[in-house]
Design a protein around this motif. Structure first.
Motif, PDB file in Angstrom:
ATOM      1  N   GLU A 134       0.825  -1.208   0.000  1.00 49.70           N
ATOM      2  CA  GLU A 134       0.000   0.000   0.000  1.00 49.70           C
ATOM      3  C   GLU A 134       0.858   1.257   0.000  1.00 49.70           C
ATOM      4  O   GLU A 134       1.953   1.267   0.565  1.00 49.70           O
ATOM      5  CB  GLU A 134      -0.909   0.037   1.232  1.00 49.70           C
ATOM      6  N   ILE A 135       0.333   2.315  -0.613  1.00 53.03           N
ATOM      7  CA  ILE A 135       0.986   3.625  -0.582  1.00 53.03           C
ATOM      8  C   ILE A 135       0.076   4.593   0.161  1.00 53.03           C
ATOM      9  O   ILE A 135      -1.072   4.817  -0.236  1.00 53.03           O
ATOM     10  CB  ILE A 135       1.280   4.145  -1.997  1.00 53.03           C
ATOM     11  N   HIS A 136       0.600   5.145   1.248  1.00 52.79           N
ATOM     12  CA  HIS A 136      -0.134   6.122   2.056  1.00 52.79           C
ATOM     13  C   HIS A 136       0.578   7.461   1.953  1.00 52.79           C
ATOM     14  O   HIS A 136       1.775   7.559   2.246  1.00 52.79           O
ATOM     15  CB  HIS A 136      -0.169   5.694   3.522  1.00 52.79           C
ATOM     16  N   ASN A 151       8.113   3.252  -7.614  1.00 56.02           N
ATOM     17  CA  ASN A 151       7.125   2.351  -8.206  1.00 56.02           C
ATOM     18  C   ASN A 151       7.735   0.994  -8.565  1.00 56.02           C
ATOM     19  O   ASN A 151       7.075  -0.043  -8.417  1.00 56.02           O
ATOM     20  CB  ASN A 151       6.502   2.993  -9.451  1.00 56.02           C
ATOM     21  N   LYS A 194       8.054  -1.010  -5.334  1.00 59.57           N
ATOM     22  CA  LYS A 194       6.742  -1.512  -4.914  1.00 59.57           C
ATOM     23  C   LYS A 194       6.326  -2.712  -5.767  1.00 59.57           C
ATOM     24  O   LYS A 194       5.831  -3.718  -5.249  1.00 59.57           O
ATOM     25  CB  LYS A 194       5.703  -0.404  -5.024  1.00 59.57           C
ATOM     26  N   ARG A 201       0.924   7.011  -7.280  1.00 63.63           N
ATOM     27  CA  ARG A 201      -0.486   7.126  -6.937  1.00 63.63           C
ATOM     28  C   ARG A 201      -0.763   6.492  -5.572  1.00 63.63           C
ATOM     29  O   ARG A 201      -0.520   5.311  -5.364  1.00 63.63           O
ATOM     30  CB  ARG A 201      -1.356   6.438  -7.997  1.00 63.63           C
ATOM     31  N   PRO A 202      -1.262   7.275  -4.634  1.00 66.40           N
ATOM     32  CA  PRO A 202      -1.519   6.727  -3.293  1.00 66.40           C
ATOM     33  C   PRO A 202      -2.821   5.939  -3.244  1.00 66.40           C
ATOM     34  O   PRO A 202      -3.775   6.229  -3.979  1.00 66.40           O
ATOM     35  CB  PRO A 202      -1.621   7.990  -2.432  1.00 66.40           C
ATOM     36  N   ASP A 203      -2.834   4.946  -2.369  1.00 65.21           N
ATOM     37  CA  ASP A 203      -4.088   4.243  -2.080  1.00 65.21           C
ATOM     38  C   ASP A 203      -4.900   5.026  -1.060  1.00 65.21           C
ATOM     39  O   ASP A 203      -6.135   4.986  -1.087  1.00 65.21           O
ATOM     40  CB  ASP A 203      -3.778   2.843  -1.534  1.00 65.21           C
ATOM     41  N   PHE A 204      -4.173   5.718  -0.159  1.00 68.67           N
ATOM     42  CA  PHE A 204      -4.829   6.486   0.897  1.00 68.67           C
ATOM     43  C   PHE A 204      -4.104   7.818   1.078  1.00 68.67           C
ATOM     44  O   PHE A 204      -2.887   7.890   0.940  1.00 68.67           O
ATOM     45  CB  PHE A 204      -4.812   5.725   2.231  1.00 68.67           C
ATOM     46  N   GLY A 213      -9.235   8.810  -0.118  1.00 69.61           N
ATOM     47  CA  GLY A 213      -8.516   8.292  -1.271  1.00 69.61           C
ATOM     48  C   GLY A 213      -7.766   9.389  -2.003  1.00 69.61           C
ATOM     49  O   GLY A 213      -7.634  10.513  -1.498  1.00 69.61           O
ATOM     50  N   PRO A 214      -7.258   9.092  -3.214  1.00 71.09           N
ATOM     51  CA  PRO A 214      -6.476  10.071  -3.986  1.00 71.09           C
ATOM     52  C   PRO A 214      -7.215  11.378  -4.244  1.00 71.09           C
ATOM     53  O   PRO A 214      -6.597  12.429  -4.385  1.00 71.09           O
ATOM     54  CB  PRO A 214      -6.187   9.333  -5.303  1.00 71.09           C
TER      55      PRO A 214
END
Length: 254
Positions: A34-36, A191, A194, A215-218, A232-233
């Motif tokens: 995940e990307i926060h 990226n 990840k 691009r973040p998930d959160f 979200g984004p």
């Protein structure tokens, strides 16, 4: 699946005026892959969160927990945190005179893996990563960050990220000081990490421009030492249009 979990984290720092509370009850869970993104105004405690996760001695945890797959991160030394799979890309990477990039990378890899990497495979891996980051091979023999531009320092941080292969990376304003080309290259590196390792990312930033490439998930809005809102984004897009004023006003009222 690996999980980095922060619960009700409170942190203080000692200043000339006395002990100052910075983090005031942070709750955050990051799963593998995940990307926060954490966004917020200056002085809201974003970097304090980053350094607390990494184990900087300047910051004192007065409450709450940080765990990695159930293990107590706060009980670990800085090197134990690195070996457990935590990585910090600093906002202002330091110079290390007399230590070449190649020696630094191999020493770090050996310390984390518990054994030295095989020379031939390691050299190829370093060269491939440097090529992906558009770094001239001569960088390997330069002293770490000495005389580097801001963009070169940030690429070196991402080079470490790619080679050390942590489970979770905290990127503290990795986009600061980067031109558009360098921003794209650094983002591509994150990226790639990840995609190849399932890296979990905590990305601290003021601006949405890096979120066009990572691009973040959160997205979490950080104000006055706590998370004021999350989403979200689309939340990042709203912040770019509206700024942080309404969150800051609410925090001041509290």
């Amino acid at each position: 699946m690996s999980v980095l979990e922060i619960k009700d984290l409170h942190v203080t720092v000692e200043t000339d005026q006395g002990i100052k509370p910075i983090l005031r009850g942070v709750d955050l869970t990051i799963n593998e892959g995940e990307i926060h993104a954490i966004m917020g105004p200056n002085g809201s405690g974003k970097s304090t969160l980053a350094y607390t996760i990494a184990g900087h001695p300047k910051y004192t945890v007065t409450g709450g927990t940080i765990t990695l797959d159930g293990e107590d991160v706060l009980a670990m030394t800085v090197d134990e945190r690195a070996r457990a799979g935590l990585f910090l890309a600093m906002q202002y990477p330091v110079e290390i005179p007399g230590v070449s990039v190649s020696n630094f990378l191999r020493t770090a890899k050996t310390a984390i893996a518990g054994e030295a990497p095989a020379i031939r495979g390691w050299i190829k891996e370093v060269r491939d990563s440097m090529s992906n980051l558009r770094m001239d091979k001569s960088f390997a023999e330069r002293n770490v960050n000495e005389g580097f531009s801001g963009g070169e320092k940030k690429r070196t941080e991402i080079l470490q990220l790619e080679l050390l292969k942590p489970r979770f990376a905290v990127l503290d304003e990795t986009d600061s000081g980067l031109d558009v080309d360098a921003l794209k290259i650094v983002s591509e590196g994150v990226n790639r990490a990840k995609a190849t390792t399932g890296l979990g990312v905590l990305l601290i930033t003021h601006y949405t421009r890096i979120l066009r490439y990572i691009r973040p998930d959160f997205v979490h809005v950080f104000v006055a030492g706590r998370i004021a809102e999350q989403g979200g984004p689309e939340l990042a897009d709203r912040l770019e249009d509206e700024g942080y004023d309404r969150y800051v006003d609410t925090a001041n009222v509290e």
